[in-house]
Design a protein around this motif. Structure first.
Motif, short mmCIF file in Angstrom:
data_model
loop_
_atom_site.label_atom_id
_atom_site.label_comp_id
_atom_site.label_asym_id
_atom_site.label_seq_id
_atom_site.Cartn_x
_atom_site.Cartn_y
_atom_site.Cartn_z
N GLN A 99 -13.98 -8.01 9.34
CA GLN A 99 -13.47 -7.71 10.67
C GLN A 99 -14.21 -6.51 11.28
N SER A 129 -0.84 -8.78 14.91
CA SER A 129 -1.70 -7.70 14.41
C SER A 129 -0.95 -6.90 13.34
N GLY A 130 -1.60 -6.69 12.22
CA GLY A 130 -0.99 -5.89 11.15
C GLY A 130 -0.09 -6.67 10.22
N CYS A 131 -0.15 -8.02 10.29
CA CYS A 131 0.80 -8.79 9.48
C CYS A 131 0.26 -9.05 8.07
N GLY A 132 -0.98 -8.72 7.81
CA GLY A 132 -1.48 -8.89 6.44
C GLY A 132 -2.56 -9.95 6.31
N LYS A 133 -3.12 -10.42 7.42
CA LYS A 133 -4.14 -11.46 7.35
C LYS A 133 -5.37 -10.96 6.59
N THR A 134 -5.86 -9.78 6.99
CA THR A 134 -7.04 -9.25 6.34
C THR A 134 -6.77 -9.01 4.86
N THR A 135 -5.58 -8.49 4.57
CA THR A 135 -5.24 -8.22 3.17
C THR A 135 -5.28 -9.52 2.37
N GLU A 164 -5.76 3.40 7.09
CA GLU A 164 -4.59 2.68 6.59
C GLU A 164 -4.07 1.66 7.59
N HIS A 206 -7.34 -14.70 16.56
CA HIS A 206 -6.19 -14.44 17.41
C HIS A 206 -6.09 -15.47 18.53
N GLU A 237 -11.62 -12.81 11.84
CA GLU A 237 -11.86 -12.67 13.28
C GLU A 237 -13.35 -12.60 13.58
N PHE A 268 0.86 -1.19 0.00
CA PHE A 268 0.00 0.00 0.00
C PHE A 268 0.89 1.24 0.00
N SER A 282 -4.57 -1.77 10.22
CA SER A 282 -5.34 -3.00 10.41
C SER A 282 -6.22 -2.81 11.64
N GLY A 283 -7.20 -3.71 11.81
CA GLY A 283 -8.13 -3.60 12.93
C GLY A 283 -7.42 -3.53 14.28
N GLY A 284 -6.48 -4.42 14.48
CA GLY A 284 -5.77 -4.46 15.76
C GLY A 284 -4.97 -3.19 16.00
#
Ligand SMILES: Nc1ncnc2c1ncn2[C@@H]1O[C@H](COP(=O)(O)OP(=O)(O)OP(=O)(O)O)[C@@H](O)[C@H]1O
Ligand SMILES: Nc1ncnc2c1ncn2[C@@H]1O[C@H](COP(=O)(O)OP(=O)(O)OP(=O)(O)O)[C@@H](O)[C@H]1O
Ligand SMILES: [Mg+2]
Ligand SMILES: [Mg+2]
Lengths: 258, 253, 304, 249, 258
Positions: free
Chosen positions: A82, A41-47, E133, A192, A159, A11, E135-137
């Motif tokens: 999420q 958190s923030g590692c790209g799972k949602t992406t 920009e 999680h 989640e 991104f 993530s949820g967490g």
């Protein structure tokens, strides 16, 4: 069922900075597999999930679902978001029926199916409420009901039980498992909770952060149906402990690197 | 990011070509081609007719719009935030939005005389109410949970307003301001045409009376240029203020 | 004192007069204003969009003089506004034009362009229809603002006939389109009607008789010069309305002089009474007004 | 607060408004500024006259058609522009031009090209109203939460469904603001075209009263026109409430 | 510190229906107590917390904080919102500094404090990003940092760690406990995790649903500091199991009642 090859996605932020959300991800999910995903958190799972859903354009690599390359969303896949993504102006009933409506299901039928699912997630009596009148956990359950209503072949869950209490979560887990067992559904499930990942998954995908990559895939060789009592079994404890260590290491590595 | 085509320039050029062609093909006196109008404009500019009018009209516009903006935001915010204010003023705002401002000319005359004051009053009449209405409804549609959050941190009414309501409402408010600028320009020219006949209004009225379409369109070109300048200014401010809005749009990447 | 008028330390006056849409009929007035200015007074000419605004200002004393349609002045006087008609601005220049060989009866049910009801041309048209059409025939009135716009509408075929000002008649004729002719000339049928006059604030007239006289006399002189030589009007137009096309103007000047339209001093109690009676018939004012109530003819008498 | 609770405030401002009008008109009023009481009297009289109702009927033909045109074209156009940035970048200039062009100056042009009939009036009303609708619809679309569009797409919504089921309801408050503004402008346009181009109907009445210096009747006509506009705007609000089911202030 | 007496609150829905969110709730929280709250989804936990924050007008009853009756929000209390409630136009830094700004803290100081807290919640490097920009967490952590930044005397936390991974959660729990121990902070903490409730709380409040009421208050007699190893102690297991049973019973009762 799902084949992911060399998937990368970054991104460009409004501040000009670039974030590498996914880097060269390869992953195969078999038909009727229940795959759970764990990661910081923030590692790209949602992406990753959105990429499979066909919602984010990727930079490179490809995703093939059921032999067809993913170029956008399709009726074979449904996603639980999420952040719930409920229509604020629509009632619970209309929100749950929304996916069905988009797929052209007639009014009477979709309302019937929606009502059944609303009851299943424990929201009977709230059909005419709007999202703003629901608690956080109730909103989340509306999102789950909406995705289940369309009976997809691939269910992408981000989640999904994060905001509900333990009892409701168990109940929903059981409902989900029974749906999954009855149909030939393929599930990709982000969570999680290591317990949840092991209890539900055929395999657990461990992701690491910045750039988001698959660190390891851990098979869960526990027979099904998995009773709650499993939680006290040695095998279960072993896997959970392993995951725990792996994630802690990743976490510490990451903190040290900063 | 690749270099952007200056979209406005491209579409303006397209429009210009279309105008020229239609003007030439149609060959009717009331719609002369662009080149004829441009020549007329150059003549008028050379004769010094345009410059003085531009300066004069701009002063009217500037004063009038500033008043509208301040009044519009103040009243709009008050109406959006306090239902009592909305109840008290709502009807009048909509009535004044609707009323053709020109019918108030006698009242402006009686209050302000036939000079600059009345024309500025017309500008204000044209621009203010759009801004009020958009601001009010923008404020009303700010998500309640943000206000709640700010209040939990002890935000005073002023802080809620300045730090939450206004920023959150900015996209819609700016839409109103943009409409307001356009209306202000219209008000300026109409004031000069239908109240005291001066400046651009004088040139248009006179040329219109002579069926001199080229002159009317030449003046119109200048007015539109002035107006576009004003609107672009507003949009530049808008972009700065609302860069955060996540994109709903497609095809922007 | 009068609100819009100030006396300067040197004894000269500062005041305003209002005009609406200055055209060829207004230029003698502008010339007369210049004469007053030469005498040292400061006169501002304010251009307004509507005659009613001028009358409103006149009634309040914001303007000393104005010149436009007679009917709103009469309405104002009827409402006891301090206004008097002091001179004529231009005689009855109206005529109905239409497709060749048209009579009133031919126009039955046909589109006929008029300005709003109450306007003098409309009133004359309606009276003409009432007296000339037989068997209750009448045209279908289509209201279109402005003589110039109606001329365009006539050429475009939107309407079959309409009443026009002299300037638009000339423009129509010069366009070379011979399919239109004059149906009736109101200048001939209603010669005593004064559709456009010069009027003044009575306070100003009372307090500054000398300046008022100076203005009226100058106007009368300008009209006399035009009647002596139409080219004088052309040169006035050149001075005050430089944008106007001179070919048309020369023609209009000739025709105006021929018809005796410029005659500021030609206002009399008799023709004013005729005018008042006409507007009573047209429903603009109530019966009962006399020429004495509406006019102050002393200035044109003194000027003669 | 209930709607009834607003009444005291409405009454209060009305009294202030009426009294200041009356006082100002008595002190400074002239030929052209009637008193409040005169205007009320004239309004009541006018409402009883057939002439007014005929004029209202004639004027409203242009209003209804023109406004319907403005909404029918304006809302989709606004959504398109809000959604497709590229298109917007090219169309924007013309929207601005439409917004700022003094309509009074193009009225003669319009008359010469489409005549002086109903068509011209309808077009003018539409031009007056459409910018408000377009600009606000566009702003509304921009405010729709992008994750809702994503969600709808994930359920297989095509572009049309995204419009009708997400963008339109999501932008509805802003669109309705645009529509209310548009109603106001449309009524103005309806009167203005009659004042400046074809002096029929209500505009014709106003010209007549103005020409005759009948200020009370003139302002009574205006009051009646404004009353109509306000009525239409409340109908729009009522419709909005019906449409959304949520309380709109 | 906090005294709640006979608190009741109902919502009238837009569909005309009435929901009794809280019914006659009595509760005392001591100064420097860490109180955790458990209860089924939709039982009124958020409503209770908002009432203490002074954000929802109550129907009857009263709340006294530090001797003063609550009539609205005050600088002594800060809340972490379940739905994060971040300002979409502000950067991470500005969002975290927002509470401080409202309290008139100067620019330099508030940025310094905000930066420290951003680092603490693991978001260093994201200061200039906007919420959309993240993530949820990550968003959830911004909300936590914002509340901690204002150093309140009472911290009201609504499922604050619901969207972060287990490792980050542990880390944040530790940070929270150390802040709590250093200052004389009073914490009311809503969670769905029984483990978390026991690990953190001095007492655990169990709420039951429809109408929302306090079913029971369970003291946690475990000495502090509580090491992770506690999780394997008998006492801990006992309390957790008790809570589990109680909540399951409540849940089943409730399902049966429908
Ligand atoms: N629309 C966006 N614009 C810019 N950056 C983004 C966007 N969406 C995600 N990111 C960045 O991409 C990275 C991965 O985000 P993602 O939402 O996939 O994380 P996640 O694994 O789902 O985290 P969490 O468990 O907290 O939900 C993050 O660093 C985030 O800041
Ligand atoms: N603004 C509101 N309008 C109407 N009803 C509401 C509103 N807020 C909450 N409720 C109702 O009040 C009840 C309690 O809601 P609350 O948010 O306090 O639950 P909760 O215990 O926080 O649940 P969760 O664990 O799911 O967040 C719910 O039944 C909900 O539907
Ligand atoms: Mg995520
Ligand atoms: Mg809650």
């Amino acid at each position: 069922m799902i084949e992911i090859r060399g998937l990368s996605k970054s991104f460009v932020g409004q501040d000009g900075g670039r974030v590498q959300a996914l880097s060269d991800v390869d992953l195969d999910v078999a038909e009727n597999e229940f795959l759970t995903v764990l990661g910081p958190s923030g590692c790209g799972k949602t992406t990753l999930l959105k990429a499979v859903a066909g919602l984010v354009p990727v930079d490179s690599g490809e995703i093939v679902v059921d032999g067809t390359k993913v170029r956008g969303p399709g009726p074979d896949r449904a996603m639980v978001f999420q952040n719930f993504a409920l229509l604020p102006w629509a009632t619970v009933l209309d929100n749950v029926a929304f996916g069905l409506e988009l797929r052209g299901v007639g009014r009477a039928e979709r309302q019937e199916r929606a009502r059944a699912l609303i009851a299943m997630v424990g929201l009977a009596g709230f059909e005419t409420k709007r999202p703003a009148e629901l608690s956080g956990g109730m909103q989340q359950r509306v999102g789950i009901a909406r995705a289940l209503a369309v009976q997809p072949r691939v269910l992408l869950m981000d989640e999904p039980f994060g905001a509900v209490d333990e009892q409701t979560r168990r109940l929903l887990q059981e409902e989900l498992l029974s749906i999954w067992e009855e149909s030939r559904l393929t599930v990709v499930f982000i969570t999680h909770s290591m317990e949840e990942a092991v209890l539900l998954g055929d395999r657990v995908v461990l992701m690491s952060a910045r750039p988001g990559q698959i660190a390891e895939i851990v098979p869960v060789p526990l027979e099904r149906p998995r009773a709650r009592s499993l939680e006290r079994s040695g095998k279960y404890a072993e896997i959970t402990a392993y995951l725990w260590d792996r994630l802690r290491d990743m976490h510490e590595e990451h903190r040290a690197a900063r | 990011m690749r270099a952007r085509v200056p979209a406005a320039a491209v579409s303006l050029a397209t429009g210009a070509v279309a105008w020229e062609l239609i003007g030439r093909l149609a060959g009717v006196s009331f719609f002369p081609p662009l080149s004829t109008v441009a020549v007329r404009l150059a003549e008028m500019a050379a004769a010094g007719e345009i410059l003085q009018s531009v300066a004069d009209s701009l002063v009217n516009l500037l004063i009038g719009f500033t008043i509208s903006l301040v009044a519009g935001l103040l009243v709009g915010v008050a109406m959006g935030r306090y239902r009592k204010v909305e109840a008290a003023l709502g009807v009048y705002v909509y009535a004044l939005l609707t009323a053709p401002a020109l019918v108030f000319a006698p009242i402006f005359f009686s209050l302000l005389g036939d000079g600059r004051g009345s024309i500025i009053a017309v500008v204000v009449m044209y621009a203010t109410f759009v801004i009020i209405i958009n601001t009010a409804s923008a404020i009303q549609s700010v998500p309640a949970h943000l206000v709640e959050m700010a209040r939990s941190y002890g935000a005073s009414e002023r802080q809620v307003l300045l730090r939450v309501l206004l920023p959150a409402a900015t996209p819609m408010i700016m839409a109103g301001v943009r409409l307001g600028v356009g209306r202000a320009v219209t008000g300026m020219i109409n004031g000069e045409m239908f109240i005291a006949v001066v400046g651009f209004g004088h040139i248009v009225t006179e040329a219109g009376g002579r069926f001199d379409s080229a002159s009317v369109l030449a003046v119109l070109l200048v007015i539109i240029a002035v107006a576009l300048g004003a609107v672009w200014l507003v949009q530049a401010v808008d972009r700065r203020l609302t860069g955060w809005v996540p994109q709903t749009s497609r095809g922007s990447q | 004192g009068v609100r819009g008028t100030e006396t300067n330390p040197d004894g000269t006056l500062s005041f305003s007069i209002a005009v609406t849409e200055p055209d060829i009929t207004t230029v003698p007035i502008l010339a007369a204003v210049d004469v007053v200015r030469q005498a040292g007074h400061k006169v501002e000419v304010v251009e307004l969009a509507e005659p009613e605004l001028a009358i409103g200002g006149l009634a309040e004393g914001a303007y000393a003089f104005s010149a436009e349609a007679t009917s709103p002045a009469l309405s104002a006087i009827e409402q006891e506004a301090p206004i008097r008609i002091v001179a004529d601005a231009i005689g009855n220049q109206w005529a109905i034009y239409g497709k060749s060989r048209v009579t009133c009866d031919d126009l039955n049910g046909r589109p006929f362009g008029i300005f709003s009801r109450g306007a003098v041309a409309t009133a004359m048209t309606e009276e003409w229809v009432r007296t000339q059409c037989t068997g209750g025939r009448k045209p279908e009135y289509l209201t279109i603002g402005g003589s110039d716009v109606r001329a365009q509408a006539l050429v475009a075929g939107e309407i079959d006939a309409t009443a026009l000002e002299l300037a638009d008649v000339v423009a129509l004729e010069r366009s070379g389109d011979s399919s239109f002719t004059q149906v009736v000339d109101f200048g001939e049928t209603l010669p005593d009607l004064r559709p456009q006059t010069v009027y003044a604030n009575t306070g100003f007239l009372a307090e500054h008789r000398d300046v008022a006289q100076l203005f009226v006399s100058a106007l009368v002189r300008e009209h006399a010069k035009i009647n002596a030589d139409p080219r004088h009007l052309v040169s006035l137009v050149k001075t005050y309305l430089p944008e106007e096309e001179t070919d048309d103007v020369a023609e209009i000047a000739e025709r105006s002089v021929e018809a005796g339209l410029f005659d500021a001093a030609g206002l009399t109690e008799r023709n004013m009474q005729v005018t008042i009676d006409f507007f009573v018939r047209a429903g603009v004012i109530e019966p009962g007004m006399t020429a004495k109530d509406a006019t102050d003819l002393s200035f044109i008498k003194a000027a003669a | 607060m209930t709607r009834r609770g607003h009444l005291p405030y409405q009454l209060l401002t009305f009294v202030i408004f009426a009294v200041s009008w009356e006082v100002y008109a008595r002190v400074r009023g002239g030929l052209l500024i009637p008193t409040f009481t005169e205007t009320v009297g004239a309004s009541v009289k006018l409402l009883g006259s057939a002439e007014l109702w005929q004029a209202l009927y004639a004027s409203n033909q242009a209003l209804v058609l023109g406004f319907a045109l403005a909404v029918g074209v304006g809302v989709p156009l606004g959504i398109v522009l809000g959604r497709f940035r590229t298109l917007e970048r090219f169309a924007d200039v013309y929207l601005n031009i439409l917004l700022v062009t003094p309509m009074a100056a193009i009225i003669p042009l319009l008359g010469m090209s489409v005549g002086y009939g109903l068509a011209a009036r309808v077009i003018l009303v539409a031009i007056f109203a459409i910018v408000m609708v377009v600009v606000n619809s566009r702003a509304g679309v921009r405010q729709v939460d992008p994750s809702l569009i994503e969600m709808a797409r994930s359920f297989g919504a095509n572009e049309r469904r995204i419009w009708t089921r997400v963008l339109l309801p999501g932008a509805l408050p802003a669109i309705m603001t645009g529509i209310r503004l548009g109603i106001g402008r449309a009524v103005t346009g309806m009167v203005l075209v009659e004042l400046l181009m074809v002096s029929t109907a209500l505009g014709g009445l106003m010209l007549e009263y103005r020409g005759l210096l009948k200020a009370p009747q003139l302002y009574a006509t205006i009051v009646i026109i404004l009353a109509e506009a306000l009525l239409l705007i409340s109908v729009a609000r009522w419709g909005e409430r019906k449409l959304t089911g949520r309380s709109v202030r």
